[in-house]
Design an enzyme around this catalytic site. Structure first.
Site, PDB file in Angstrom:
ATOM      1  N   GLU A 244      46.291  41.767  46.329  1.00 13.68           N
ATOM      2  CA  GLU A 244      44.843  41.550  46.370  1.00 13.68           C
ATOM      3  C   GLU A 244      44.335  41.454  47.801  1.00 13.68           C
ATOM      4  O   GLU A 244      43.267  42.000  48.127  1.00 13.68           O
ATOM      5  CB  GLU A 244      44.478  40.284  45.594  1.00 13.68           C
ATOM      6  CG  GLU A 244      44.620  40.432  44.090  1.00 13.68           C
ATOM      7  CD  GLU A 244      44.205  39.191  43.334  1.00 13.68           C
ATOM      8  OE1 GLU A 244      43.732  39.336  42.195  1.00 13.68           O
ATOM      9  OE2 GLU A 244      44.345  38.067  43.876  1.00 13.68           O
TER      10      GLU A 244
ATOM     11  N   ASP B 295      40.319  40.356  45.242  1.00  8.49           N
ATOM     12  CA  ASP B 295      40.235  40.104  43.807  1.00  8.49           C
ATOM     13  C   ASP B 295      38.937  40.675  43.240  1.00  8.49           C
ATOM     14  O   ASP B 295      38.933  41.344  42.194  1.00  8.49           O
ATOM     15  CB  ASP B 295      40.325  38.595  43.554  1.00  8.49           C
ATOM     16  CG  ASP B 295      40.138  38.234  42.091  1.00  8.49           C
ATOM     17  OD1 ASP B 295      41.024  38.549  41.294  1.00  8.49           O
ATOM     18  OD2 ASP B 295      39.094  37.638  41.759  1.00  8.49           O
TER      19      ASP B 295
END
Length: 229
Positions: free
Chosen positions: A122, A50
């Protein structure tokens, strides 16, 4: 050729640590059902990915649009790294087929659950960063994400809740409601699940780091449903 060799060939990178690649595609439900195998889930890699994704996208926007205001860049980045966009990227590289799920999660349709696919994208970015470095992450994004930015896909960032309201109220008055279904994750990395209901019918579900993001995500999925009927 096994599935992990196939995946590496598909993304165009060889992993020095294939176990790290496997971890990126391992859901916690799989770990719970295979405790003797000493496998790890992808949640920590998702946390790292992320941050890496935000950095690389921010850097790209900063250099591509030297005169763009900070507020507009922030909105563009949010549109690029939001759940529906991450799901689109994951589907473009066929990540769902490689996810390792527990039997219960598989039966519940986890393989196509938007939040799960976004998390996998992610976590893959996190694993690629650890194994190959930031330059290879950028190379991957040059194939998957940056061309969409170049094509102007995110120049008109949208308030999806407002857009949904405009779409459904063109012909008649309707009641639009948003419900927060719950929250998951530790305090430092919470995710909220939301749904949007139009005249009593659930039209979209989504999740986000905040309740507002979750509602925007649900509205975006509802718009996709309505415009692709």
């Amino acid at each position: 050729m096994n599935q992990w060799e196939e995946l590496q060939e598909s993304v165009g990178f060889d992993f020095k640590d294939v176990e790290l690649l496997k971890q990126a595609f391992t859901h916690s439900s799989y770990v719970n059902e295979h405790r003797r195998e000493n496998v790890k889930d992808n949640e920590r890699l998702e946390f790292l990915g992320d941050a890496v994704l935000e950095l690389t996208v921010s850097d790209y926007l900063f250099n591509k649009y030297p005169d763009m205001a900070e507020g507009h860049m922030t909105k563009m980045r949010a549109a690029i790294v939001c759940e529906p966009s991450l799901v689109e990227f994951a589907e473009a590289v066929h990540f769902s087929k490689y996810v390792r799920l527990g039997k219960g999660e598989e039966k519940a349709g986890g393989r196509t659950r938007p939040a799960l696919l976004a998390d996998v994208f992610e976590s893959f970015i996190g694993a690629l960063y650890l194994d190959n470095g930031i330059d290879k992450v950028v190379t991957f994004l040059e194939r998957v994400i940056f061309p969409k930015i170049d094509a102007g896909a995110y120049l008109q960032t949208v308030d999806y809740k407002t857009q949904l309201q405009e779409i459904v109220q063109r012909d008649r008055d309707v009641l639009i409601e948003y419900d927060i279904l719950g929250e998951t994750g530790p305090a430092h990395n919470k995710a909220f699940d939301a749904q949007v209901i139009v005249n009593g019918q659930v039209l979209g579900k989504g999740s986000g780091r905040t309740k507002k993001q979750a509602e925007q995500s649900a509205a975006q999925f509802a718009i996709n449903q309505l415009t692709h009927r």
